[in-house]
Design a protein around this motif. Structure first.
Motif, short mmCIF file in Angstrom:
data_model
loop_
_atom_site.label_atom_id
_atom_site.label_comp_id
_atom_site.label_asym_id
_atom_site.label_seq_id
_atom_site.Cartn_x
_atom_site.Cartn_y
_atom_site.Cartn_z
N GLN A 40 6.05 15.92 2.68
CA GLN A 40 4.88 15.29 2.07
C GLN A 40 4.98 13.77 2.16
O GLN A 40 3.99 13.09 2.40
CB GLN A 40 4.73 15.73 0.62
CG GLN A 40 4.26 17.17 0.49
CD GLN A 40 4.15 17.60 -0.96
OE1 GLN A 40 5.05 17.36 -1.76
NE2 GLN A 40 3.04 18.22 -1.30
N GLY A 41 6.17 13.24 1.93
CA GLY A 41 6.36 11.80 2.06
C GLY A 41 6.07 11.33 3.48
O GLY A 41 5.44 10.29 3.68
N LYS A 42 6.52 12.10 4.48
CA LYS A 42 6.25 11.74 5.87
C LYS A 42 4.74 11.79 6.16
O LYS A 42 4.22 10.92 6.85
CB LYS A 42 7.00 12.68 6.81
CG LYS A 42 8.50 12.45 6.80
CD LYS A 42 9.10 12.80 8.13
CE LYS A 42 10.60 12.60 8.13
NZ LYS A 42 11.02 11.22 7.98
N ALA A 43 4.05 12.79 5.63
CA ALA A 43 2.60 12.89 5.84
C ALA A 43 1.87 11.72 5.18
O ALA A 43 0.94 11.16 5.76
CB ALA A 43 2.08 14.22 5.28
N ILE A 44 2.31 11.33 4.00
CA ILE A 44 1.70 10.17 3.31
C ILE A 44 1.95 8.91 4.12
O ILE A 44 1.05 8.09 4.30
CB ILE A 44 2.24 10.05 1.88
CG1 ILE A 44 1.78 11.24 1.04
CG2 ILE A 44 1.82 8.73 1.25
CD1 ILE A 44 2.52 11.40 -0.28
N GLY A 45 3.18 8.75 4.62
CA GLY A 45 3.50 7.58 5.44
C GLY A 45 2.63 7.52 6.69
O GLY A 45 2.13 6.45 7.06
#
Length: 80
Positions: free
Chosen positions: A18-23
């Motif tokens: 999820q963090g990668k998708a937000i980034g």
């Protein structure tokens, strides 16, 4: 009454899709310079007690039993 905030985050080394998708979404919106994003959860709680230590003990128990998966997540408890 005791007001508290519990913050739950993934432990270092645990993959955070999820963090990668937000980034990636931030980059696609032209927000430059964001090198890493870690996603987490925040819980705001009010406990019907004036005993801050008892409240902290109870909040830690809540985290250990329900609010955090302590195998892959860390948590912090802050009391106002």
């Amino acid at each position: 009454m005791v007001k508290a905030r519990v913050t739950v985050t993934l432990k270092n080394g645990v993959l955070d899709p999820q963090g990668k998708a937000i980034g990636a979404a931030l980059a696609s919106l032209d927000f430059e310079g964001v090198e890493n994003v870690r996603q987490g959860k925040v819980f705001d709680l009010e406990l019907a007690t004036d005993d801050r230590q008892a409240a902290k003990d109870e909040l830690n128990a809540m985290c250990e039993k329900l609010l955090a998966n302590t195998v892959i997540e860390d948590y912090t408890v802050e009391i106002e």
